[in-house]
Design an enzyme around this catalytic site. Structure first.
Site, PDB file in Angstrom:
ATOM      1  N   PRO A   1       0.793  -1.230   0.000  1.00 28.89           N
ATOM      2  CA  PRO A   1       0.000   0.000   0.000  1.00 28.89           C
ATOM      3  C   PRO A   1       0.825   1.278   0.000  1.00 28.89           C
ATOM      4  CG  PRO A   1      -0.091  -1.095   2.133  1.00 28.89           C
ATOM      5  CD  PRO A   1       0.546  -2.055   1.187  1.00 28.89           C
ATOM      6  N   ASN A   2       0.322   2.215  -0.796  1.00 24.85           N
ATOM      7  CA  ASN A   2       0.852   3.580  -0.915  1.00 24.85           C
ATOM      8  C   ASN A   2       2.164   3.670  -1.686  1.00 24.85           C
ATOM      9  OD1 ASN A   2      -1.284   4.829   0.666  1.00 24.85           O
ATOM     10  ND2 ASN A   2      -0.374   3.782   2.413  1.00 24.85           N
TER      11      ASN A   2
ATOM     12  N   ARG B   1       5.160  10.909  -2.696  1.00 23.48           N
ATOM     13  CA  ARG B   1       4.762  10.657  -1.300  1.00 23.48           C
ATOM     14  C   ARG B   1       5.940  10.940  -0.357  1.00 23.48           C
ATOM     15  NH1 ARG B   1       4.583   4.655   1.361  1.00 23.48           N
ATOM     16  NH2 ARG B   1       3.740   5.292   3.367  1.00 23.48           N
TER      17      ARG B   1
ATOM     18  N   TYR C   1      10.972   9.046   1.602  1.00 19.46           N
ATOM     19  CA  TYR C   1      11.055   7.934   0.647  1.00 19.46           C
ATOM     20  C   TYR C   1      11.807   8.258  -0.639  1.00 19.46           C
ATOM     21  CZ  TYR C   1       7.582   6.017   3.827  1.00 19.46           C
ATOM     22  OH  TYR C   1       6.947   5.561   4.954  1.00 19.46           O
TER      23      TYR C   1
ATOM     24  N   ASN D   1       8.121  -5.350  -0.410  1.00 23.72           N
ATOM     25  CA  ASN D   1       7.914  -4.187   0.459  1.00 23.72           C
ATOM     26  C   ASN D   1       6.426  -4.142   0.764  1.00 23.72           C
ATOM     27  OD1 ASN D   1       7.651  -1.788   1.781  1.00 23.72           O
ATOM     28  ND2 ASN D   1       8.904  -0.599   0.330  1.00 23.72           N
TER      29      ASN D   1
ATOM     30  N   ALA E   1       2.907  -0.431   5.102  1.00 28.28           N
ATOM     31  CA  ALA E   1       2.432  -0.450   6.490  1.00 28.28           C
ATOM     32  C   ALA E   1       1.907  -1.820   6.919  1.00 28.28           C
ATOM     33  CB  ALA E   1       1.350   0.612   6.682  1.00 28.28           C
TER      34      ALA E   1
ATOM     35  N   HIS F   1       3.788  -4.067   9.490  1.00 28.68           N
ATOM     36  CA  HIS F   1       3.693  -3.941  10.944  1.00 28.68           C
ATOM     37  C   HIS F   1       2.379  -4.495  11.508  1.00 28.68           C
ATOM     38  CE1 HIS F   1       6.891  -1.288   9.768  1.00 28.68           C
ATOM     39  NE2 HIS F   1       6.058  -0.464   9.168  1.00 28.68           N
TER      40      HIS F   1
ATOM     41  N   GLU G   1      12.578  -9.081   2.631  1.00 24.79           N
ATOM     42  CA  GLU G   1      11.779  -7.920   3.011  1.00 24.79           C
ATOM     43  C   GLU G   1      12.575  -6.648   2.727  1.00 24.79           C
ATOM     44  OE1 GLU G   1      10.841  -7.940   7.155  1.00 24.79           O
ATOM     45  OE2 GLU G   1      10.027  -5.911   7.117  1.00 24.79           O
TER      46      GLU G   1
ATOM     47  N   HIS H   1      12.600  -2.233   2.693  1.00 26.25           N
ATOM     48  CA  HIS H   1      12.034  -0.915   3.001  1.00 26.25           C
ATOM     49  C   HIS H   1      12.971   0.158   2.468  1.00 26.25           C
ATOM     50  CE1 HIS H   1       9.049  -2.805   5.486  1.00 26.25           C
ATOM     51  NE2 HIS H   1      10.026  -3.534   6.001  1.00 26.25           N
ATOM     52  N   LEU H   2      12.369   1.203   1.943  1.00 22.10           N
ATOM     53  CA  LEU H   2      13.187   2.343   1.503  1.00 22.10           C
ATOM     54  C   LEU H   2      13.775   3.067   2.710  1.00 22.10           C
ATOM     55  CD1 LEU H   2      10.288   2.760  -0.646  1.00 22.10           C
ATOM     56  CD2 LEU H   2      12.346   3.539  -1.797  1.00 22.10           C
TER      57      LEU H   2
ATOM     58  N   ARG I   1       6.822   1.185  13.866  1.00 18.99           N
ATOM     59  CA  ARG I   1       7.426   0.637  12.636  1.00 18.99           C
ATOM     60  C   ARG I   1       8.574  -0.325  12.939  1.00 18.99           C
ATOM     61  NH1 ARG I   1       5.162   3.924   8.525  1.00 18.99           N
ATOM     62  NH2 ARG I   1       4.761   6.023   9.308  1.00 18.99           N
TER      63      ARG I   1
END
Ligand code: DQA
Length: 149
Positions: A10-11, A18, A23, A74, A77, A80, A98, A100-101, A111
């Site tokens: 998501p997002n 964003r 990010y 990725n 959210a 979590h 996994e 994450h930026l 987080r």
């Protein structure tokens, strides 16, 4: 050639606009192009998908069984919160890295925990768009049994 799914949650479709201070300014299309180019260099065929919906992500993980050799994920959210995504990964028995930026461990306490990490082979977090390239390298090495290309 191993087949790898680069999956975004998501997002992440809004990457580039964003919260660029968190990010970066790289768009999702640029991230996906870079993954495809880097994959070709290290012997991986890359497919890309993104969804804002937990159930759709679960379906994409299920569909990866039998067609993909691993997943770079990725989960945004959902990282979590989602026991369902954790269970989906455990169910398909594919290696997942996994990604994450941002460095999730240096951000808000909510987080710091990850359901994905419990079933992933590892986590790469904090290198911006480069996190995906590093994840592909790690997954390629894992699939080759720890041997470099
Ligand atoms: C993120 C980190 C998550 O905490 C957040 O909810 C995201 C993006 C990252 O790539 O840094 O959506 O996964």
């Amino acid at each position: 050639m191993a087949n790898i799914l680069v999956l975004n949650g998501p997002n992440l479709n809004l990457l580039g606009t964003r919260q660029p201070e968190v990010y970066g300014s790289t768009t999702l299309a640029m991230v996906e192009d870079a993954c495809k180019r880097h994959g070709a260099e290290i012997g991986l065929t890359i497919s890309c998908a993104q969804s804002n919906h937990e159930g759709a992500l679960i379906d994409l993980i299920h569909d990866a069984r039998g067609t993909q050799d691993g997943i770079v994920f990725n989960a945004g959210a959902y990282t979590h919160t989602s026991i369902a995504l954790m269970d989906a990964i455990a169910s398909v028995e594919l290696p997942v890295v996994e990604v994450h930026l941002s460095n999730i461990h240096a951000r808000e306490p909510f987080r710091h925990s990850s359901y994905i990490a419990k079933v992933a082979i590892g986590q790469i977090s904090g290198f911006g768009a480069d996190s995906y390239r590093l994840a592909l390298d790690a997954l390629a090495t894992h699939i080759r049994g720890g041997r470099p290309e």
